[in-house]
Every structure is written in structure tokens, then in C-alpha cells.
Write a protein that holds these residues in place. Structure first.
Motif, mmCIF file in Angstrom:
data_model
loop_
_atom_site.group_PDB
_atom_site.id
_atom_site.type_symbol
_atom_site.label_atom_id
_atom_site.label_comp_id
_atom_site.label_asym_id
_atom_site.label_seq_id
_atom_site.Cartn_x
_atom_site.Cartn_y
_atom_site.Cartn_z
ATOM 1 N N GLY A 122 0.798 -1.223 0.000
ATOM 2 C CA GLY A 122 0.000 0.000 0.000
ATOM 3 C C GLY A 122 0.825 1.265 0.000
ATOM 4 N N ASP A 123 2.086 1.190 0.460
ATOM 5 C CA ASP A 123 2.931 2.381 0.537
ATOM 6 C C ASP A 123 3.324 2.929 -0.832
ATOM 7 O OD1 ASP A 123 4.450 0.044 0.163
ATOM 8 O OD2 ASP A 123 6.260 0.974 0.972
ATOM 9 N N ARG A 124 3.098 2.160 -1.893
ATOM 10 C CA ARG A 124 3.456 2.665 -3.229
ATOM 11 C C ARG A 124 2.596 3.863 -3.620
ATOM 12 N NH1 ARG A 124 0.350 -1.822 -3.922
ATOM 13 N NH2 ARG A 124 -1.349 -1.797 -5.454
ATOM 14 N N HIS A 125 1.458 4.041 -2.939
ATOM 15 C CA HIS A 125 0.569 5.171 -3.240
ATOM 16 C C HIS A 125 0.768 6.339 -2.268
ATOM 17 C CE1 HIS A 125 -1.509 2.841 -6.233
ATOM 18 N NE2 HIS A 125 -1.907 1.928 -5.363
ATOM 19 N N TRP A 126 1.751 6.240 -1.379
ATOM 20 C CA TRP A 126 1.985 7.293 -0.380
ATOM 21 C C TRP A 126 2.106 8.663 -1.054
ATOM 22 C CZ3 TRP A 126 2.076 8.395 4.668
ATOM 23 C CH2 TRP A 126 2.816 9.496 5.103
ATOM 24 N N GLY A 127 1.445 9.657 -0.473
ATOM 25 C CA GLY A 127 1.531 11.018 -0.991
ATOM 26 C C GLY A 127 0.628 11.294 -2.173
ATOM 27 N N THR A 128 -0.244 10.341 -2.526
ATOM 28 C CA THR A 128 -1.174 10.540 -3.637
ATOM 29 C C THR A 128 -2.600 10.312 -3.136
ATOM 30 O OG1 THR A 128 -1.317 8.240 -4.414
ATOM 31 C CG2 THR A 128 0.591 9.550 -5.142
ATOM 32 N N PRO A 129 -3.613 10.814 -3.855
ATOM 33 C CA PRO A 129 -5.003 10.571 -3.438
ATOM 34 C C PRO A 129 -5.354 9.086 -3.370
ATOM 35 C CG PRO A 129 -4.894 12.353 -5.043
ATOM 36 C CD PRO A 129 -3.520 11.750 -4.997
ATOM 37 N N ALA A 130 -4.654 8.259 -4.163
ATOM 38 C CA ALA A 130 -4.962 6.827 -4.193
ATOM 39 C C ALA A 130 -4.602 6.122 -2.887
ATOM 40 C CB ALA A 130 -4.217 6.166 -5.360
ATOM 41 N N TYR A 131 -3.776 6.747 -2.057
ATOM 42 C CA TYR A 131 -3.309 6.100 -0.837
ATOM 43 C C TYR A 131 -4.465 5.740 0.092
ATOM 44 C CZ TYR A 131 -0.379 5.321 3.333
ATOM 45 O OH TYR A 131 0.237 4.782 4.440
ATOM 46 N N GLY A 132 -5.484 6.568 0.136
ATOM 47 C CA GLY A 132 -6.596 6.333 1.046
ATOM 48 C C GLY A 132 -7.790 5.650 0.420
ATOM 49 N N VAL A 133 -7.677 5.210 -0.834
ATOM 50 C CA VAL A 133 -8.811 4.616 -1.547
ATOM 51 C C VAL A 133 -8.626 3.111 -1.672
ATOM 52 C CG1 VAL A 133 -10.121 4.602 -3.693
ATOM 53 C CG2 VAL A 133 -9.150 6.758 -2.843
ATOM 54 N N ASP A 134 -9.622 2.359 -1.204
ATOM 55 C CA ASP A 134 -9.582 0.890 -1.295
ATOM 56 C C ASP A 134 -8.248 0.338 -0.799
ATOM 57 O OD1 ASP A 134 -12.154 0.791 -2.329
ATOM 58 O OD2 ASP A 134 -11.470 0.944 -4.397
ATOM 59 N N ALA A 135 -7.807 0.842 0.334
ATOM 60 C CA ALA A 135 -6.492 0.479 0.865
ATOM 61 C C ALA A 135 -6.525 -0.899 1.517
ATOM 62 C CB ALA A 135 -6.044 1.523 1.881
ATOM 63 N N PRO A 136 -5.380 -1.587 1.546
ATOM 64 C CA PRO A 136 -5.294 -2.868 2.251
ATOM 65 C C PRO A 136 -5.507 -2.674 3.753
ATOM 66 C CG PRO A 136 -3.414 -2.536 0.785
ATOM 67 C CD PRO A 136 -4.114 -1.227 0.882
ATOM 68 N N TYR A 137 -5.884 -3.755 4.435
ATOM 69 C CA TYR A 137 -6.133 -3.678 5.875
ATOM 70 C C TYR A 137 -6.089 -5.079 6.469
ATOM 71 C CZ TYR A 137 -10.799 -5.333 4.620
ATOM 72 O OH TYR A 137 -11.856 -6.081 4.137
ATOM 73 N N LEU A 138 -6.099 -5.157 7.788
ATOM 74 C CA LEU A 138 -6.181 -6.417 8.517
ATOM 75 C C LEU A 138 -7.635 -6.658 8.890
ATOM 76 C CD1 LEU A 138 -4.770 -8.802 10.044
ATOM 77 C CD2 LEU A 138 -4.538 -7.233 11.998
ATOM 78 N N THR A 139 -8.120 -7.867 8.682
ATOM 79 C CA THR A 139 -9.508 -8.178 9.026
ATOM 80 C C THR A 139 -9.638 -8.418 10.527
ATOM 81 O OG1 THR A 139 -9.203 -10.549 8.687
ATOM 82 C CG2 THR A 139 -9.870 -9.228 6.763
ATOM 83 N N SER A 140 -10.872 -8.364 11.014
ATOM 84 C CA SER A 140 -11.101 -8.565 12.444
ATOM 85 C C SER A 140 -10.739 -9.983 12.877
ATOM 86 C CB SER A 140 -12.558 -8.248 12.801
ATOM 87 O OG SER A 140 -13.451 -9.049 12.045
ATOM 88 N N ASP A 141 -10.986 -10.987 12.019
ATOM 89 C CA ASP A 141 -10.605 -12.342 12.403
ATOM 90 C C ASP A 141 -9.084 -12.493 12.421
ATOM 91 O OD1 ASP A 141 -10.356 -12.252 9.591
ATOM 92 O OD2 ASP A 141 -10.836 -14.375 9.372
ATOM 93 N N GLY A 142 -8.392 -11.777 11.540
ATOM 94 C CA GLY A 142 -6.936 -11.766 11.572
ATOM 95 C C GLY A 142 -6.407 -11.120 12.832
ATOM 96 N N ALA A 143 -7.030 -10.015 13.252
ATOM 97 C CA ALA A 143 -6.616 -9.333 14.484
ATOM 98 C C ALA A 143 -6.838 -10.221 15.698
ATOM 99 C CB ALA A 143 -7.379 -8.026 14.635
ATOM 100 N N LYS A 144 -7.962 -10.927 15.722
ATOM 101 C CA LYS A 144 -8.255 -11.819 16.856
ATOM 102 C C LYS A 144 -7.212 -12.925 16.939
ATOM 103 C CE LYS A 144 -11.930 -14.421 19.104
ATOM 104 N NZ LYS A 144 -11.044 -15.506 19.538
ATOM 105 N N LEU A 145 -6.829 -13.477 15.796
ATOM 106 C CA LEU A 145 -5.812 -14.523 15.796
ATOM 107 C C LEU A 145 -4.494 -13.990 16.363
ATOM 108 C CD1 LEU A 145 -5.015 -17.152 13.112
ATOM 109 C CD2 LEU A 145 -3.207 -15.604 13.849
ATOM 110 N N LEU A 146 -4.088 -12.795 15.928
ATOM 111 C CA LEU A 146 -2.822 -12.228 16.396
ATOM 112 C C LEU A 146 -2.864 -11.930 17.888
ATOM 113 C CD1 LEU A 146 -1.938 -9.814 13.454
ATOM 114 C CD2 LEU A 146 -1.079 -12.122 13.882
ATOM 115 N N ALA A 147 -3.998 -11.429 18.370
ATOM 116 C CA ALA A 147 -4.128 -11.153 19.799
ATOM 117 C C ALA A 147 -4.120 -12.446 20.608
ATOM 118 C CB ALA A 147 -5.404 -10.364 20.065
#
Length: 313
Positions: free
Chosen positions: A195-220
Motif C-alpha cells: 500500500g505504501d506505493r501510493h503514499w503522498g497521492t489521493p490513491a493512498y486512502g482509496v480501497d487500501a489494504p487492511y487487517l480483518t477482524s478475524d486476523g486481528a483476533k488470531l494475532l491477539a
């Protein structure tokens, strides 16, 4: 004192298709009596988050190398990898939040009337929100009774063994299924989404990658020490998310700091790097920029699982 490595041939079949064959592959191993089963497990861990259906090793050869003595100038050599964006006046980090303002408090010219002849200084002022550049969220960011920046133990911030999860070019969400085979306990889990390839451009905040809630629960649940991502937010911030922040809620409730807006994670191996992202000790404050970086053994071999004992954590 000796360090040990295993050299072997390998055949790997991935769940969902695809095969990998290697000859003369090398891995760092913990001791000379390591079994083929242990070597296979190390190989599978190194390939995560790719799901392995079958892995076989053959022709295993164990060899020892002298451990560099403490007085050896070559001992402990590391390569530093910068993982933070540069903060500049007027830059936008998170769309909608104010950009930093950098102004002089005392200019060099003005300081000449304050100090002895030939002595001058610049004292500058920066005005910014905590969510600027590459920053760390403490539990206080989400919870009023959570640990603030001053309350975070250094063990959660510095010298952490890192595991880098490759999630570039796939689905936006990094799921529990993608993390299921990753060893995360006591590690900084760094999500390399690109996602950092879009840093400093309007595209950075659009349809950005993220961690899902089930992924967060697993990590916790599995005891991650810290979680970082090279995207605009660790949660889904699209309109469809309707302002919910389940990942922040889960991780910060578990006392797991979050680092957002990382960059350059492609330069790190899947295992073997040591990660640091320490903010200043500010009381009553939840989020602040960090100088995030990693160290990698200078003699680290491509494909090596690394030596996690090198990390301070």
C-alpha cells in the motif's frame, strides 16, 4: 562456540496449486542434532503466509561455522533498513487530518544576538497531530484507561524479532487464514501489502489494504508483541466499514501497539529481522510518529530463516 546451518534439497507443493523445488537450500538451525522434521517445519514457517500442502526435504547436510568472538570487528554486523516515511511541512498522512506545520522559533540570524560571537543555533517548532508520518498507536489511543505512550514497556517497542507477512497484489483484507501458519508469539508482525506505493497521492486512502477482524483476533490470541502495516490504516476505512474499527479495538485492548504507514517492507526477509519503533514518552497521549527501522544480519543468506537470538527482545 559454533553456529549451525542445514543445506538440503526441497520439494514443496502449495495449497491451491503451484510447486517449489530447490537444490542446496540453506537455513540457520538452532543445534547440530536437528531432525528432518524440524528442518521441514522451519522451511514451512519461512514460506508463510503461503499455505503448504506438502513439503519434503532430502540430502540434508549439517555444517558448523565458528561463531564470531565478541572482539571480532566483523561480529554482530547488521544492515539497517529504514521503514519510516519522511515528515515534511504540508504533507498529508491520513486524508482529512491537518498537515504538519514546521516554523522557526529562533532563527540562526536571531540567535547570534543571544550567544557568544561565532556561535549560532536554530530552534524550530513543529505543529502536528499525533497521526503524522509513520506512527505508533498505544492502547490509550482507543481506550481512556489504556497505557499511554509513556506507559508502553520498551519490550513492546524495541529489538523485536519480526515476521513479515507478504500480502501484495491479492485481496485487500489480510485474513486469519493467511496468518494461520505464521509463528507470531512475541514477534512484531509486519503486514507487507504494498500500500505504501501510493503514499503522498489521493490513491493512498482509496480501497487500501487492511487487517480483518478475524486476523486481528488470531494475532491477539496468539500473543503478537506488535502489529504494523504499510497502508493508510490497519482497519478498513472504506465507506462500507461505516466507521467501525474492530482491529484497533481488538489489538489495543490486548495491549498490542499498532504501527501504521510503514514503508520499504519489501527489503526485509520473512524471518530474521529485528524491528524497532519507539515513540517519545509523552504522558496522556495515545499516538506519535516513530523512526521505525529494522536490522538484518549483514551476512544473511537469501532464503535464510535468520537467527532470532540476535534480537534484543
Amino acid at each position: 562456540m559454533l553456529d549451525y546451518r542445514a543445506e538440503f534439497d526441497a520439494e514443496v507443493a502449495f495449497d491451491g496449486g503451484g510447486e517449489l523445488r530447490a537444490r542446496g537450500f540453506r537455513l540457520n538451525i538452532p543445534h547440530a542434532d536437528v531432525t528432518d522434521t524440524e528442518i521441514t517445519a522451519l522451511l514451512v514457517a519461512m514460506l508463510a503466509p503461503q499455505r503448504v500442502e506438502r513439503a519434503e526435504v532430502s540430502g540434508v547436510r549439517i555444517f558448523a561455522e565458528p561463531h564470531s568472538p565478541a572482539g571480532d570487528p566483523q561480529a554482530g554486523r547488521v544492515r539497517f533498513v529504514e521503514l519510516s516515511h519522511v515528515i515534511t511541512a504540508g504533507m498529508v498522512t491520513y486524508p482529512g487530518l491537518p498537515a504538519p506545520e514546521i516554523t522557526p522559533h529562533l532563527t540562526r540570524d536571531a540567535s547570534r544576538g543571544v550567544y557568544a560571537p561565532g556561535t549560532e543555533f536554530a530552534i524550530d517548532r513543529i505543529t502536528m497531530v499525533g497521526n503524522t508520518g509513520t506512527y505508533l498507536d498505544s492502547p490509550f489511543h482507543r481506550y481512556a484507561d489504556g497505557a499511554d505512550l509513556a506507559g508502553l514497556p520498551l519490550e513492546r517497542l524495541a529489538g523485536l524479532p519480526a515476521v513479515v507477512v507478504r500480502a501484495v497484489g491479492g485481496e485487500r483484507g489480510v485474513t486469519a487464514e493467511m496468518l494461520a501458519h505464521v509463528a507470531v508469539a512475541g514477534h512484531a508482525v509486519l503486514l507487507h501489502t504494498g500500500g505504501d506505493r501510493h503514499w503522498g497521492t489521493p490513491a493512498y486512502g482509496v480501497d487500501a489494504p487492511y487487517l480483518t477482524s478475524d486476523g486481528a483476533k488470531l494475532l491477539a490470541d496468539r500473543g503478537a508483541a506488535l502489529v504494523g502495516i504499510d497502508a493508510v490504516n490497519i482497519d478498513d476505512v472504506s465507506p462500507a466499514a461505516a466507521g467501525e474499527r474492530p482491529v484497533h479495538s481488538l489489538l489495543l485492548a490486548a495491549g498490542i501497539p499498532v504501527v501504521e504507514h510503514l514503508t520499504n517492507l519489501r527489503e526485509l526477509p520473512p524471518l530474521g529481522a529485528c524491528f524497532t519503533a519507539a515513540p517519545p514518552r509523552v504522558a496522556g497521549f495515545g499516538t506519535f510518529p516513530v523512526r521505525a527501522f529494522a536490522t538484518v544480519p549483514a551476512d544473511d543468506l537469501p532464503g535464510s530463516a535468520g537467527d532470532l537470538s540476535r534480537c534484543a527482545g
